[in-house]
Design a protein around this motif. Structure first.
Motif, PDB file in Angstrom:
ATOM      1  N   ASN A 272       0.825  -1.211   0.000  1.00 40.98           N
ATOM      2  CA  ASN A 272       0.000   0.000   0.000  1.00 40.98           C
ATOM      3  C   ASN A 272       0.856   1.257   0.000  1.00 40.98           C
ATOM      4  N   SER A 273       2.020   1.204   0.667  1.00 44.67           N
ATOM      5  CA  SER A 273       2.914   2.371   0.705  1.00 44.67           C
ATOM      6  C   SER A 273       3.493   2.681  -0.671  1.00 44.67           C
ATOM      7  N   GLU A 274       3.457   1.685  -1.574  1.00 43.96           N
ATOM      8  CA  GLU A 274       3.925   1.875  -2.951  1.00 43.96           C
ATOM      9  C   GLU A 274       2.763   2.209  -3.886  1.00 43.96           C
ATOM     10  N   GLY A 275       1.571   2.420  -3.321  1.00 50.74           N
ATOM     11  CA  GLY A 275       0.409   2.751  -4.138  1.00 50.74           C
ATOM     12  C   GLY A 275      -0.240   1.544  -4.776  1.00 50.74           C
ATOM     13  N   ILE A 276       0.027   0.359  -4.240  1.00 53.82           N
ATOM     14  CA  ILE A 276      -0.504  -0.878  -4.794  1.00 53.82           C
ATOM     15  C   ILE A 276      -1.668  -1.360  -3.939  1.00 53.82           C
ATOM     16  N   SER A 277      -2.822  -1.607  -4.556  1.00 57.70           N
ATOM     17  CA  SER A 277      -3.992  -2.103  -3.838  1.00 57.70           C
ATOM     18  C   SER A 277      -3.823  -3.581  -3.510  1.00 57.70           C
ATOM     19  N   THR A 278      -4.430  -4.006  -2.398  1.00 58.40           N
ATOM     20  CA  THR A 278      -4.289  -5.396  -1.965  1.00 58.40           C
ATOM     21  C   THR A 278      -5.627  -5.997  -1.567  1.00 58.40           C
ATOM     22  N   ASP A 279      -5.683  -7.307  -1.669  1.00 59.33           N
ATOM     23  CA  ASP A 279      -6.785  -8.112  -1.147  1.00 59.33           C
ATOM     24  C   ASP A 279      -6.136  -9.206  -0.311  1.00 59.33           C
ATOM     25  N   GLU A 280      -6.880  -9.810   0.613  1.00 55.28           N
ATOM     26  CA  GLU A 280      -6.295 -10.797   1.518  1.00 55.28           C
ATOM     27  C   GLU A 280      -7.076 -12.106   1.512  1.00 55.28           C
ATOM     28  N   ALA A 281      -6.344 -13.195   1.748  1.00 54.78           N
ATOM     29  CA  ALA A 281      -6.940 -14.513   1.975  1.00 54.78           C
ATOM     30  C   ALA A 281      -6.210 -15.155   3.138  1.00 54.78           C
ATOM     31  N   SER A 282      -6.970 -15.745   4.062  1.00 57.35           N
ATOM     32  CA  SER A 282      -6.365 -16.298   5.275  1.00 57.35           C
ATOM     33  C   SER A 282      -6.021 -17.773   5.153  1.00 57.35           C
ATOM     34  N   GLY A 283      -6.255 -18.361   3.992  1.00 56.40           N
ATOM     35  CA  GLY A 283      -5.931 -19.771   3.802  1.00 56.40           C
ATOM     36  C   GLY A 283      -5.957 -20.139   2.337  1.00 56.40           C
ATOM     37  N   GLY A 284      -5.541 -21.374   2.039  1.00 58.61           N
ATOM     38  CA  GLY A 284      -5.446 -21.819   0.659  1.00 58.61           C
ATOM     39  C   GLY A 284      -6.783 -21.907  -0.052  1.00 58.61           C
ATOM     40  N   LEU A 285      -7.801 -22.425   0.623  1.00 55.91           N
ATOM     41  CA  LEU A 285      -9.115 -22.568  -0.004  1.00 55.91           C
ATOM     42  C   LEU A 285      -9.712 -21.211  -0.364  1.00 55.91           C
ATOM     43  N   GLU A 286      -9.561 -20.246   0.547  1.00 59.72           N
ATOM     44  CA  GLU A 286     -10.060 -18.898   0.261  1.00 59.72           C
ATOM     45  C   GLU A 286      -9.282 -18.277  -0.889  1.00 59.72           C
ATOM     46  N   ALA A 287      -7.977 -18.553  -0.952  1.00 62.52           N
ATOM     47  CA  ALA A 287      -7.147 -18.018  -2.034  1.00 62.52           C
ATOM     48  C   ALA A 287      -7.605 -18.548  -3.393  1.00 62.52           C
ATOM     49  N   VAL A 288      -7.858 -19.850  -3.451  1.00 62.96           N
ATOM     50  CA  VAL A 288      -8.322 -20.462  -4.705  1.00 62.96           C
ATOM     51  C   VAL A 288      -9.647 -19.848  -5.130  1.00 62.96           C
ATOM     52  N   GLN A 289     -10.581 -19.716  -4.181  1.00 68.03           N
ATOM     53  CA  GLN A 289     -11.887 -19.154  -4.491  1.00 68.03           C
ATOM     54  C   GLN A 289     -11.758 -17.727  -5.023  1.00 68.03           C
ATOM     55  N   LYS A 290     -10.932 -16.922  -4.375  1.00 63.28           N
ATOM     56  CA  LYS A 290     -10.767 -15.535  -4.817  1.00 63.28           C
ATOM     57  C   LYS A 290     -10.065 -15.449  -6.165  1.00 63.28           C
ATOM     58  N   ALA A 291      -9.066 -16.292  -6.387  1.00 59.42           N
ATOM     59  CA  ALA A 291      -8.328 -16.269  -7.653  1.00 59.42           C
ATOM     60  C   ALA A 291      -9.210 -16.704  -8.816  1.00 59.42           C
ATOM     61  N   GLU A 292     -10.174 -17.582  -8.540  1.00 60.38           N
ATOM     62  CA  GLU A 292     -11.071 -18.055  -9.584  1.00 60.38           C
ATOM     63  C   GLU A 292     -12.167 -17.043  -9.912  1.00 60.38           C
ATOM     64  N   ASN A 293     -12.442 -16.137  -8.986  1.00 56.60           N
ATOM     65  CA  ASN A 293     -13.570 -15.223  -9.168  1.00 56.60           C
ATOM     66  C   ASN A 293     -13.169 -13.762  -9.319  1.00 56.60           C
ATOM     67  N   ASN A 294     -11.862 -13.487  -9.257  1.00 52.86           N
ATOM     68  CA  ASN A 294     -11.374 -12.117  -9.388  1.00 52.86           C
ATOM     69  C   ASN A 294     -10.131 -12.090 -10.268  1.00 52.86           C
ATOM     70  N   THR A 295      -9.801 -10.903 -10.739  1.00 53.61           N
ATOM     71  CA  THR A 295      -8.589 -10.728 -11.537  1.00 53.61           C
ATOM     72  C   THR A 295      -7.543 -10.003 -10.696  1.00 53.61           C
TER      73      THR A 295
END
Length: 231
Positions: A24-47
């Motif tokens: 964020n300090s470099e002006g880069i937006s972020t999203d978070e996932a607290s585990g592998g399953l959530e990461a897969v779900q988010k990666a499949e449904n977002n760019t």
């Protein structure tokens, strides 16, 4: 700098906060996932422009996340950020589709530089990939399915065109046979002989010496890598 969003995956909320704060300090937006399953779900449904992934997680470890994403043709650039420093872990992660492996503790400056370099490459690729893929001496015109090497046209079959397009879109990455077969043949059943035959035919056309390939190389036990040296 106007970057797209990065997905930060770690089961430790304090680590996620640190990484997000740096980005964020470099002006880069972020999203978070607290585990592998959530990461897969988010990666499949977002760019996302990049995924930063820990390896040790309870529900689905980082290796499983990488394998799942690459097997489903989700080719978002992915950095492993892990406390595991064994060479075997690094080789495995890079072999199944990670783009970089950074060990904890890490240098904030080096980490930021690597992330920005990755996003810069992705941005340049996106700007030129709408109809043309260029790498080294190769230029592929997507709409016309035409390949040029040093401005000389090479005549490829339709499958060879699909292979070449896939390799040019993923230059310098190690691609598994499963990934290649799924993407080019649109099938989960892997026919090693079919891949080998088409790779051999493609090498006959793009390599100066097909018996000693410079561009399209075997990665023993994994698959293939299309290598373009950066000047």
């Amino acid at each position: 700098m106007n970057y797209n969003k990065i997905l930060v995956v770690d089961d430790d909320p304090s680590i996620r906060r640190i990484i997000c704060r740096i980005l964020n300090s470099e002006g880069i937006s972020t999203d978070e996932a607290s585990g592998g399953l959530e990461a897969v779900q988010k990666a499949e449904n977002n760019t996302y422009s990049l995924i930063i992934l820990d390896l040790v997680m309870d529900d689905m470890n980082g290796f499983q996340v990488i394998h799942h994403l690459r097997a489903h043709s989700i080719l978002t650039p992915l950095f492993v950020l892990s406390g595991r420093q064994a060479e075997a872990d690094k080789v495995l992660a890079l072999g199944i589709g990670a783009d970089d492996y950074i060990t904890k503790p890490f240098s904030t400056m080096v980490f930021s530089a690597k992330v920005k370099a990755c996003l810069r490459r992705a941005s340049l690729t996106a700007a030129t990939s709408s109809n043309e893929l260029c790498a080294g001496c190769f230029r592929y015109i997507c709409d016309e399915m035409r390949l040029f090497k040093n401005n000389t046209e090479l005549f490829l079959s339709s499958k060879e065109c699909l292979l070449m397009k896939y390799f040019l879109s993923n230059q310098n990455k190690i691609l598994t046979k499963e990934q290649i077969y799924r993407h080019v043949w649109n099938d989960t059943f892997i026919d090693d002989n079919t891949i080998m035959v088409h790779i051999r035919r493609l090498r006959m056309k793009i390599e100066d010496n097909p018996n000693h390939p410079v561009y399209l190389k075997n990665v023993r036990g994994i698959g293939y890598q299309f290598i373009i040296e950066e000047n």
